[in-house]
Design a protein around this motif. Structure first.
Motif: not given
Ligand SMILES: [Mn+2]
Length: 512
Positions: A259, A263, A304, A314
């Motif tokens: 992560i 994104g 993202r 997220y």
């Protein structure tokens, strides 16, 4: 600002940019090699045209990775870290889109975008986004080519673009577009620089990240796949981890991801014929970014902004359960048909035949001497053929290209006098395997029309379907909802998939 909505066809030319004053090129925060190479090539172009431009990145962190520092210094990229700038006359973002969360907004009168990621918001009128390219370096390579400029005129430019593509595609293993293969093959790069950058790519910390990641593997025994989350690291580390993970007994395919601020970057591997890594990667990234590569190795990116739009929070937990559920969906929603094992029930099928339609053809002997080995470069991959007097190449309705012998050509097509217009996205080339020369096919293309035939049985596919045909027991054809499963009328064991757009364009119902 004049805006156009996402998904529109755009065709920005580099020469459109030279009329502006006060040009600033910006790449995303935390730049990578592809971002640096793209901005570098763009500034080089503008300089040649007598237009001075600054090349900057922003965000709180300066570049610390040693391969990027070496690249920036050795190639003379000179990308500056800034917190703010005097308003630019024109701000051009490369390898990213203005307004995204990984691009600090800098002030500008006008904005342009050059990128290869999925479109996440509204694009300015001046934009060139080629989402199916493996790198933004490839976009710059093609845009320079369109201006008649050869990247090999400057070895540092060729080296930067080559390295940008290489690092964005895990050492070229995850490339999918033919233009990416062109850049890889054509760039005349500085070998000692590439060796230097390559060997400064792994930090001790990243080596630890690889080690740590392998402590937290998840294996789904029923579906024989594995998932690993790694800490932030370079994409080729993801490749190294996934290569190791695939070696594990009981893991037939796997995904390794991390992560990042912009994104989720991921690598996919598969060692079974029922899962093509490139197709699994494309499935995972559908509507969320991009994914592709080869049968065994592939990778991709989930943006993202698009994940959040799709309702995925997220953060670690939400991202990991999203990935697990997409993996399960992939395995559970697919029917697999094997030639020799599946017998179609023809009462469920309709009868169809080919419409008359115009396509293009090229006689191979027109562009190469008989006996030469050439690769026909298409969106689906390279096909190697030997040029013979009776070899023809068909340029089909959707731009697909395939070889055909003259005898079969004569049975299936009729030559016409109409001028030929190519409908596809990538103007087809062949590469002479002997000398590496790239030969454009369109100057040799002429028109013909297909003539009927005795038809097929076909039925619409309702879910995802993988079909192993009698022609190839190792590689399946993927059918998606709306595509058609087709069966030859003279041989019911010969079945295959026809994509829905092609089916609608080329087939019609027929009571045979
Ligand atoms: Mn990139």
């Amino acid at each position: 600002m004049e805006m156009k909505s996402a998904g529109n066809d755009t065709s920005l030319r580099l020469s459109d940019l030279t009329r502006f004053d006060g040009i600033v090129i910006q790449c995303h925060d935390n730049p990578d090699a592809d971002a640096l190479a793209s901005g570098f090539a763009l500034r080089w172009y503008l300089g040649r045209m007598g237009v001075q431009a600054r090349f900057v990145y922003s965000g709180s962190h300066p570049i610390t990775k040693s391969n990027l520092i070496l690249m920036n210094e050795n190639l003379g990229i000179g990308c500056e870290h800034v917190q703010n700038i005097e308003p630019a006359g024109l701000l051009i973002t490369v390898d990213c889109q203005y307004g995204e969360s990984n691009v600090t907004a800098l002030p500008a009168a006008q904005v342009a975008v050059i990128d290869h990621h999925q479109v996440s918001g509204t694009l300015p009128a001046m934009s060139e986004v080629r989402s199916n390219y493996g790198s933004c370096s490839t976009v710059l390579y093609e845009m320079l080519r369109a201006e008649g400029i050869d990247i090999n005129e400057d070895r540092n430019i060729a080296t930067a673009l080559y390295y940008g593509l290489m690092t964005d595609t895990a050492d070229f293993t995850e490339i999918s577009h033919p233009s990416d293969r062109d850049l890889r093959d054509i760039a005349s790069f500085n070998k000692s620089f590439i060796t230097l950058f390559r060997n400064s790519n792994l930090s001790i910390e990243e080596l630890r990240i690889a080690g740590d990641a392998l402590k937290n593997t998840i294996v789904n025994e029923e579906r024989a796949y594995g998932i690993v989350e790694a800490g932030p690291c370079d994409s080729n580390i993801l490749g190294i981890i996934s290569d190791m993970f695939l070696e594990v007994d009981g893991v037939q395919s796997c995904i390794v991801y991390n992560i990042l601020p912009a994104g989720v970057k991921f690598s996919v591997r598969s060692c079974v014929k029922e899962v093509k890594a490139c197709e699994l990667a494309a499935f995972l990234a559908e509507h969320l970014g991009g994914g592709g590569g080869h049968l065994v190795k592939a990778g991709g990116f989930l943006k993202r902004d698009l994940l959040v739009k799709a309702g995925v929070e997220y953060e670690k937990e939400a991202v990991s359960s999203f990935i697990a559920s997409r993996m399960n969906e992939y395995f559970d929603s697919t029917t697999i048909l094997y030639a020799g094992e599946y017998t179609p029930d023809l009462s469920e099928f309709g009868r169809y035949r080919k419409k008359m339609f115009a396509v293009g053809y090229v006689r191979a002997a027109d562009f190469a001497e008989p006996g030469r080995e050439v690769a026909i470069r298409t969106l689906e991959g390279d096909v190697d053929v030997t040029v013979t007097e009776d070899l023809f190449i068909i340029l089909n309705v959707n731009g697909e290209i395939y070889p055909i012998r003259e005898s079969k050509f004569a049975r299936s097509y009729r030559v016409t006098d109409d001028p030929y217009v190519y409908p596809g996205e990538y103007p087809p080339n062949v590469i002479d395997n002997g000398n590496g020369e790239r030969i454009p096919l369109l100057p040799f293309a002429r028109s013909c029309v297909s003539v009927g035939g005795d038809g097929i049985y076909a039925k619409e596919i309702t879910g995802r379907m993988k079909v192993f045909t009698v022609w190839d027991a190792e590689k399946y054809y993927l059918g998606r909802k709306g595509d058609f499963l087709a069966v030859r009328t003279d041989d019911p064991t010969d079945f295959y998939v026809i994509e829905k757009g092609i089916f609608a364009k080329t087939y019609e119902r027929f009571e045979g």
